[in-house]
Design a protein around this motif. Structure first.
Motif, PDB file in Angstrom:
ATOM      1  N   LYS A 129      60.433  46.895  60.375  1.00  0.00           N
ATOM      2  CA  LYS A 129      60.555  46.459  58.926  1.00  0.00           C
ATOM      3  C   LYS A 129      59.415  45.767  58.730  1.00  0.00           C
ATOM      4  O   LYS A 129      58.833  45.519  57.703  1.00  0.00           O
ATOM      5  N   PHE A 130      58.566  45.243  59.913  1.00  0.00           N
ATOM      6  CA  PHE A 130      57.475  44.400  59.728  1.00  0.00           C
ATOM      7  C   PHE A 130      56.332  44.955  60.199  1.00  0.00           C
ATOM      8  O   PHE A 130      55.402  44.582  60.402  1.00  0.00           O
ATOM      9  N   GLY A 131      56.324  46.433  60.320  1.00  0.00           N
ATOM     10  CA  GLY A 131      55.132  47.428  60.193  1.00  0.00           C
ATOM     11  C   GLY A 131      54.732  47.292  61.871  1.00  0.00           C
ATOM     12  O   GLY A 131      53.765  48.142  62.317  1.00  0.00           O
ATOM     13  N   SER A 227      61.424  26.711  62.683  1.00  0.00           N
ATOM     14  CA  SER A 227      61.302  28.112  62.492  1.00  0.00           C
ATOM     15  C   SER A 227      59.928  28.465  62.062  1.00  0.00           C
ATOM     16  O   SER A 227      59.580  29.453  61.523  1.00  0.00           O
ATOM     17  N   LYS A 228      58.926  27.452  62.306  1.00  0.00           N
ATOM     18  CA  LYS A 228      57.412  27.701  61.950  1.00  0.00           C
ATOM     19  C   LYS A 228      56.715  28.011  63.109  1.00  0.00           C
ATOM     20  O   LYS A 228      56.848  27.130  64.032  1.00  0.00           O
ATOM     21  N   VAL A 229      55.798  28.903  63.067  1.00  0.00           N
ATOM     22  CA  VAL A 229      55.050  29.055  64.333  1.00  0.00           C
ATOM     23  C   VAL A 229      53.899  27.935  64.333  1.00  0.00           C
ATOM     24  O   VAL A 229      53.386  27.389  63.536  1.00  0.00           O
ATOM     25  N   LEU A 267      54.431  36.131  60.866  1.00  0.00           N
ATOM     26  CA  LEU A 267      55.134  36.659  59.721  1.00  0.00           C
ATOM     27  C   LEU A 267      56.784  36.968  60.118  1.00  0.00           C
ATOM     28  O   LEU A 267      57.701  36.924  59.747  1.00  0.00           O
ATOM     29  N   PHE A 268      56.654  37.769  61.178  1.00  0.00           N
ATOM     30  CA  PHE A 268      57.853  38.404  61.769  1.00  0.00           C
ATOM     31  C   PHE A 268      58.962  37.258  62.148  1.00  0.00           C
ATOM     32  O   PHE A 268      59.882  37.237  62.156  1.00  0.00           O
ATOM     33  N   PHE A 274      63.029  32.408  63.830  1.00  0.00           N
ATOM     34  CA  PHE A 274      63.057  32.395  65.219  1.00  0.00           C
ATOM     35  C   PHE A 274      62.807  30.901  65.594  1.00  0.00           C
ATOM     36  O   PHE A 274      62.505  30.075  64.665  1.00  0.00           O
ATOM     37  N   GLN A 275      63.153  30.563  66.747  1.00  0.00           N
ATOM     38  CA  GLN A 275      62.588  29.321  67.385  1.00  0.00           C
ATOM     39  C   GLN A 275      62.593  29.161  68.845  1.00  0.00           C
ATOM     40  O   GLN A 275      63.223  30.257  69.544  1.00  0.00           O
TER      41      GLN A 275
END
Length: 409
Positions: A129-131, A227-229, A267-268, A274-275
């Motif tokens: 879904k994210f390419g 959940s921020k990279v 983006l994924f 995620f974390q």
């Protein structure tokens, strides 16, 4: 006199990986993590950078939480950070996250997302879904393997999906990963695993992507509690291990920079909420000029120290986030560095791309190369001897196995 620290990392599982993580913690904070293992490794026990403790039957379900609660009670005055060094302990921690969270800071996603990412079929569906592209694959079982026909072209990669159980199996010709070039080889591999060993879990059959070791790509990420990279690094594995028991394990990585790939991974990870740590393993397919996703791990692999060596200490990111509550900005690693765990003689002889050999030699001359296991600041006579013997064994292994090429999937 030992220095007291307000927090203590607790590392579970793979000893070689635990050493690299312990080295990173020590370099950043001077803290010696507690490494709990269910096996022994002399080089780890002899290290001065961690506290080794063998906990009997830690991997057994009924002992896991009980043992960790006892550790938490023993170190009740410290903030405890619980980290897995392999997939087995990631699953255990995630499974018991709710009850362990009372005692430990736990930088892992909840069970639903973890299970989705750790199951190949669902992981690929989500990533598509994210390419992300991926090789065609199928999962076969002990009940249907005899009737299974490959729905895509040979050669194919065959790999046990439960490596913990597979590791305990002993049988002639055992390998970590197999390649079958035709139907007869596929049937022989299935027969060896399911008829001559005690392994009864699933096998992954996946279309093989041709290409040398340097076609591999690894992306390491740290994602904060929000959940921020916070950190993204791309590595080009220029050499892998080729012995049957270690096949496909990275032994030399050169940092790279690919903003488009980093943006897609970012983006994924943020869209899936995620974390913690994520490791993306990919391979470049020269047939269509695209990277194909092979796996996503929720733990740092042995090779993760290449990120720390390049100037961005991965363990500092997780400790500053979960223990210190520090604010962290997004960083894309661009520093050039070489990470390795094999002697230079092995590296120069078996890396197939001559330009990469020239670049590796240049980085070594400039002091921009690191062996995460051979650490001059953590060396005593016994540890030096064991590491030297291991380095000599690499020469023998590559001489014996390197011609068995192409097992990177």
């Amino acid at each position: 006199m030992a220095i007291e620290h307000a927090f203590l990392p607790v590392l579970l599982g793979d000893e070689m990986n635990a050493y690299g993580m312990a080295r990173a913690f020590y370099e950043s904070y001077g803290v010696k993590p507690l490494a709990l293992n269910h096996t022994n490794m002399e080089k780890i026990q002899q290290s001065d950078l961690l506290i080794f403790r063998e906990v009997p039957r830690l991997h057994i379900e009924e002992r896991f939480v009980v043992s960790l609660k006892a550790i938490a009670e023993e170190f009740a005055g410290k903030k405890l950070l619980l980290l897995a060094c392999d997939e087995f302990y990631v699953k255990k921690i995630v499974q018991h996250k709710e009850e362990l969270a009372e005692y430990f800071a736990i930088p892992y996603v909840d069970a639903n997302l973890a299970n989705e990412l750790l199951t190949r079929e669902s992981m690929y569906e989500l990533c598509a879904k994210f390419g992300f592209l991926y090789p065609a694959m199928h999962v076969c079982t002990v009940n249907d393997y005899e009737e299974f026909d490959i729905p895509f072209e040979y050669p194919v990669v065959i790999k046990p999906l439960n490596m913990t159980k597979y590791a305990t199996c002993i049988f002639p010709g055992k390998k970590k990963v197999y390649i079958a070039k035709d139907n007869d080889e596929k049937d022989a591999i299935f027969h060896a695993i399911y008829k001559e060993s005690a392994y009864r879990d699933d096998l992954m059959v996946q279309q093989y992507i041709p290409g040398e070791d340097a076609h591999m790509c690894v992306v390491n990420a740290y994602v904060g509690q929000d959940s921020k990279v916070k950190l993204l690094s791309v590595g080009n594995p220029i050499l892998e291990e080729h012995s049957p028991e270690g096949i496909g394990r990275y032994v030399a990585i050169m940092t790279a920079y690919d903003k488009d790939l980093m943006d897609r991974v970012k983006l994924f990870l943020e869209e899936t909420r995620f974390q913690g740590f994520a490791t993306f393993d990919m391979k470049y397919d020269e047939r269509d000029g695209q990277y194909k996703l092979l796996s996503i791990e929720l733990h740092n692999e042995l090779s993760n120290y290449y990120v720390t060596a390049s100037g961005y200490n991965l363990m500092q990111y997780v400790a500053d986030d979960f223990i210190r509550g520090s604010k962290q900005q997004l960083t894309y690693v661009q520093n050039k560095h070489l990470w390795t765990i094999v002697p230079n003689g092995v590296l120069f002889k078996y890396v197939q791309n001559e330009q990469l050999v020239i670049e590796a030699k240049s980085l070594i001359r400039q002091g921009m190369a690191t062996d995460s296991i051979f650490n001059y600041k953590d060396m005593n006579a016994k540890r030096w001897l064991n590491i030297t013997l291991d380095n000599l064994s690499f020469y023998r292994q590559y001489k014996k196995y390197f011609n068995n090429k192409g097992l990177s999937n």
